[in-house]
Design a protein around this motif. Sequence first.
Motif, PDB file in Angstrom:
ATOM      1  N   ALA A   1      12.208  -5.426  -2.401  1.00  0.00           N
ATOM      2  CA  ALA A   1      11.702  -5.897  -1.104  1.00  0.00           C
ATOM      3  C   ALA A   1      12.626  -5.480   0.031  1.00  0.00           C
ATOM      4  CB  ALA A   1      11.542  -7.418  -1.122  1.00  0.00           C
ATOM      5  N   VAL A   2      13.921  -5.501  -0.207  1.00  0.00           N
ATOM      6  CA  VAL A   2      14.882  -5.077   0.822  1.00  0.00           C
ATOM      7  C   VAL A   2      14.737  -3.579   1.078  1.00  0.00           C
ATOM      8  CG1 VAL A   2      17.329  -4.755   1.342  1.00  0.00           C
ATOM      9  CG2 VAL A   2      16.530  -6.932   0.408  1.00  0.00           C
ATOM     10  N   LYS A   3      14.614  -2.773   0.023  1.00  0.00           N
ATOM     11  CA  LYS A   3      14.439  -1.327   0.189  1.00  0.00           C
ATOM     12  C   LYS A   3      13.207  -1.014   1.034  1.00  0.00           C
ATOM     13  CE  LYS A   3      14.947   1.460  -3.335  1.00  0.00           C
ATOM     14  NZ  LYS A   3      14.832   2.029  -4.706  1.00  0.00           N
ATOM     15  N   ARG A   4      12.138  -1.736   0.777  1.00  0.00           N
ATOM     16  CA  ARG A   4      10.916  -1.517   1.560  1.00  0.00           C
ATOM     17  C   ARG A   4      11.104  -1.957   3.008  1.00  0.00           C
ATOM     18  NH1 ARG A   4       6.589  -3.653  -3.065  1.00  0.00           N
ATOM     19  NH2 ARG A   4       6.597  -1.721  -4.291  1.00  0.00           N
TER      20      ARG A   4
ATOM     21  N   VAL B   1       0.806  -1.225   0.000  1.00  0.00           N
ATOM     22  CA  VAL B   1       0.000   0.000   0.000  1.00  0.00           C
ATOM     23  C   VAL B   1       0.837   1.272   0.000  1.00  0.00           C
ATOM     24  CG1 VAL B   1      -1.992  -1.105   1.078  1.00  0.00           C
ATOM     25  CG2 VAL B   1      -0.252  -0.063   2.530  1.00  0.00           C
ATOM     26  N   GLY B   2       2.162   1.148   0.177  1.00  0.00           N
ATOM     27  CA  GLY B   2       3.023   2.310   0.072  1.00  0.00           C
ATOM     28  C   GLY B   2       3.807   2.623   1.325  1.00  0.00           C
ATOM     29  N   ASP B   3       4.945   3.320   1.128  1.00  0.00           N
ATOM     30  CA  ASP B   3       5.795   3.792   2.217  1.00  0.00           C
ATOM     31  C   ASP B   3       6.198   2.662   3.170  1.00  0.00           C
ATOM     32  OD1 ASP B   3       7.331   5.781   3.261  1.00  0.00           O
ATOM     33  OD2 ASP B   3       5.738   6.706   4.438  1.00  0.00           O
ATOM     34  N   SER B   4       6.420   1.483   2.613  1.00  0.00           N
ATOM     35  CA  SER B   4       6.908   0.272   3.294  1.00  0.00           C
ATOM     36  C   SER B   4       5.826  -0.548   3.957  1.00  0.00           C
ATOM     37  CB  SER B   4       7.988   0.594   4.340  1.00  0.00           C
ATOM     38  OG  SER B   4       7.431   0.984   5.591  1.00  0.00           O
ATOM     39  N   TRP B   5       4.567  -0.182   3.848  1.00  0.00           N
ATOM     40  CA  TRP B   5       3.486  -0.901   4.517  1.00  0.00           C
ATOM     41  C   TRP B   5       2.748  -1.825   3.553  1.00  0.00           C
ATOM     42  CZ3 TRP B   5       3.079  -0.706   9.711  1.00  0.00           C
ATOM     43  CH2 TRP B   5       3.749   0.342  10.359  1.00  0.00           C
ATOM     44  N   TYR B   6       2.606  -3.065   3.980  1.00  0.00           N
ATOM     45  CA  TYR B   6       1.801  -4.034   3.252  1.00  0.00           C
ATOM     46  C   TYR B   6       0.473  -4.214   3.968  1.00  0.00           C
ATOM     47  CZ  TYR B   6       5.958  -5.568   0.642  1.00  0.00           C
ATOM     48  OH  TYR B   6       7.067  -5.617  -0.167  1.00  0.00           O
ATOM     49  N   SER B   7      -0.582  -4.355   3.185  1.00  0.00           N
ATOM     50  CA  SER B   7      -1.866  -4.757   3.746  1.00  0.00           C
ATOM     51  C   SER B   7      -1.795  -6.236   4.066  1.00  0.00           C
ATOM     52  CB  SER B   7      -2.965  -4.491   2.723  1.00  0.00           C
ATOM     53  OG  SER B   7      -4.192  -5.014   3.158  1.00  0.00           O
ATOM     54  N   ASP B   8      -2.365  -6.628   5.199  1.00  0.00           N
ATOM     55  CA  ASP B   8      -2.347  -8.035   5.592  1.00  0.00           C
ATOM     56  C   ASP B   8      -3.627  -8.692   5.089  1.00  0.00           C
ATOM     57  OD1 ASP B   8      -1.669 -10.420   6.674  1.00  0.00           O
ATOM     58  OD2 ASP B   8      -2.021  -9.857   8.748  1.00  0.00           O
ATOM     59  N   GLY B   9      -3.632  -8.978   3.785  1.00  0.00           N
ATOM     60  CA  GLY B   9      -4.857  -9.396   3.123  1.00  0.00           C
ATOM     61  C   GLY B   9      -5.403  -8.225   2.322  1.00  0.00           C
ATOM     62  N   GLU B  10      -6.655  -8.295   1.965  1.00  0.00           N
ATOM     63  CA  GLU B  10      -7.223  -7.272   1.095  1.00  0.00           C
ATOM     64  C   GLU B  10      -7.429  -5.937   1.812  1.00  0.00           C
ATOM     65  OE1 GLU B  10     -10.694  -9.189  -0.452  1.00  0.00           O
ATOM     66  OE2 GLU B  10      -9.577 -10.077  -2.120  1.00  0.00           O
ATOM     67  N   LYS B  11      -7.573  -5.970   3.143  1.00  0.00           N
ATOM     68  CA  LYS B  11      -7.780  -4.736   3.897  1.00  0.00           C
ATOM     69  C   LYS B  11      -6.607  -4.502   4.845  1.00  0.00           C
ATOM     70  CE  LYS B  11     -12.832  -4.690   3.733  1.00  0.00           C
ATOM     71  NZ  LYS B  11     -14.098  -4.615   4.522  1.00  0.00           N
ATOM     72  N   PHE B  12      -6.234  -3.235   4.960  1.00  0.00           N
ATOM     73  CA  PHE B  12      -5.109  -2.873   5.813  1.00  0.00           C
ATOM     74  C   PHE B  12      -5.508  -2.927   7.285  1.00  0.00           C
ATOM     75  CE2 PHE B  12      -2.516   0.222   8.126  1.00  0.00           C
ATOM     76  CZ  PHE B  12      -1.240  -0.196   7.767  1.00  0.00           C
TER      77      PHE B  12
ATOM     78  N   ASP C   1      11.550  13.284   8.846  1.00  0.00           N
ATOM     79  CA  ASP C   1      11.021  12.087   8.199  1.00  0.00           C
ATOM     80  C   ASP C   1      10.490  12.442   6.809  1.00  0.00           C
ATOM     81  OD1 ASP C   1      10.598   9.385   8.088  1.00  0.00           O
ATOM     82  OD2 ASP C   1       8.684   9.434   9.124  1.00  0.00           O
ATOM     83  N   TYR C   2      10.149  11.452   6.037  1.00  0.00           N
ATOM     84  CA  TYR C   2       9.800  11.630   4.636  1.00  0.00           C
ATOM     85  C   TYR C   2       8.923  10.456   4.227  1.00  0.00           C
ATOM     86  CZ  TYR C   2      13.335   7.988   4.138  1.00  0.00           C
ATOM     87  OH  TYR C   2      14.044   6.819   4.244  1.00  0.00           O
ATOM     88  N   LYS C   3       8.602  10.330   2.966  1.00  0.00           N
ATOM     89  CA  LYS C   3       7.916   9.145   2.468  1.00  0.00           C
ATOM     90  C   LYS C   3       8.644   8.649   1.232  1.00  0.00           C
ATOM     91  CE  LYS C   3       4.559  11.298  -0.659  1.00  0.00           C
ATOM     92  NZ  LYS C   3       3.149  11.352  -1.065  1.00  0.00           N
ATOM     93  N   VAL C   4       8.442   7.383   0.917  1.00  0.00           N
ATOM     94  CA  VAL C   4       9.086   6.829  -0.269  1.00  0.00           C
ATOM     95  C   VAL C   4       8.027   6.509  -1.315  1.00  0.00           C
ATOM     96  CG1 VAL C   4      10.998   5.874   1.059  1.00  0.00           C
ATOM     97  CG2 VAL C   4       8.979   4.448   0.614  1.00  0.00           C
ATOM     98  N   GLU C   5       8.445   6.491  -2.553  1.00  0.00           N
ATOM     99  CA  GLU C   5       7.519   6.226  -3.663  1.00  0.00           C
ATOM    100  C   GLU C   5       7.659   4.817  -4.201  1.00  0.00           C
ATOM    101  OE1 GLU C   5       5.218   8.311  -4.348  1.00  0.00           O
ATOM    102  OE2 GLU C   5       5.993   9.969  -3.149  1.00  0.00           O
TER     103      GLU C   5
END
Length: 408
Positions: free
Chosen positions: A262-265, A216-227, A403-407
């Motif tokens: 995957a490592v960057k995230r 979903v962005g900025d290193s976060w994965y949804s755990d299934g279809e919903k975050f 802090d910042y965000k990644v694309e």
Amino acid sequence: MKYKSLFALLLFFQFATAQNKIKSNTGLEDREVWVKSLYKISYPVIHNLAKETLKKNMPLAHNPDYGLNLTKVTYLEALGRTIAGVAPWLALPDDDTKEGKMRKQMRLELLKGLANSVNPASPDYISYREESQPIVDAAYVAQAFLRAPKALWEPLDDLTKKRFIEEFKSLRTRTGAYNNWLLFAGLTEGFLLSIGEQYDPARVQFAINKMKEWYVGDSWYSDGEKFSMDYYNSYVIHTMLVDLLKILVDKKRAPESDYDLAVKRMVRQSEFLERMISPEGTYPAFGRSITYRTAAFQVLAQTALMEKLPEFIKPAQVRCALTKVIQNMYDGNQNFDGKGWLVLGFNGHQPMVADSYTSTGSLYMATLGFLTLGLPADHQFWTDPFTPWTSLKAWTGEPLKKDYKVEY
């Protein structure tokens, strides 16, 4: 106003005293804290399994809403989760130090325990062949073998290896939850691939594809279809995805660019975790499965172990931050019963925070926060002087990186 000023002054002195105490520790003293705590957590599981008394002696605590078949799942939970965390430490070479002797003793006992765990004639035989939960904890066993192949997999005799392979393959008769569980199935199959065994490429590829889809962005994965806002990105997702992709790249079954991304995230996720540690060495108790305690910092620990921390996060600041967390959690006995087993809770006996799938065996995921013990004692992670972590800098007025965000 007078009382408020006195209270503020008192808080200031308490804070200053605490920081002075932290700064008096050397890196090697910090390492002693880590070793003592990891040994304290792991010993009951590994020692009893070596003596074939795990099922006899391990408590079977759970909350009133527990919904699994307890005796068919909790022992494998204890085994897999414990060894996935201790594996990098046990992979270090033997030496004559106090730590080295502790490490060797634990490794030798674990090798005995591993053989017992897949021996149908042993009272501590642990079957993978019933229920869905073993899909999860087989993956942690496999991850331990991946993290310490020369210490934990290669020394096993051929019959024991054959038995583990059979147990892993038996998992293919079942499916689990449609979330991070896909990675559990994928990683176990990935381990089989890594040792030249027949594996199920569909389970591997499905896990990889879904993780890409659920990012979903900025290193976060949804755990299934919903975050969901919790620590599962650290408990499971980043580390197992990176470890699985490493196998696939090594075996020429995935592009190296997938692994690098995957490592960057994961590195970016480690930054969030480092910032979550308060100046006092506490962290937020939010989300599911907070009874896993220091497993919340697996991503930070693995990123440091891989020497992939970003340039602006010094290894010593991670060490110092995690040392404070470990001291807060494990220096006392609030998280252990009278015989040294972990108790249900976050920081104490708090069974009300246990989930419906949590039992005594589940708690041993706590070891995953100790992965950086796999760096030797002469590594800069341990030898550099005290370095304040981000929140300590922020709350004491020191310069810190915005802090910042990644694309990606």
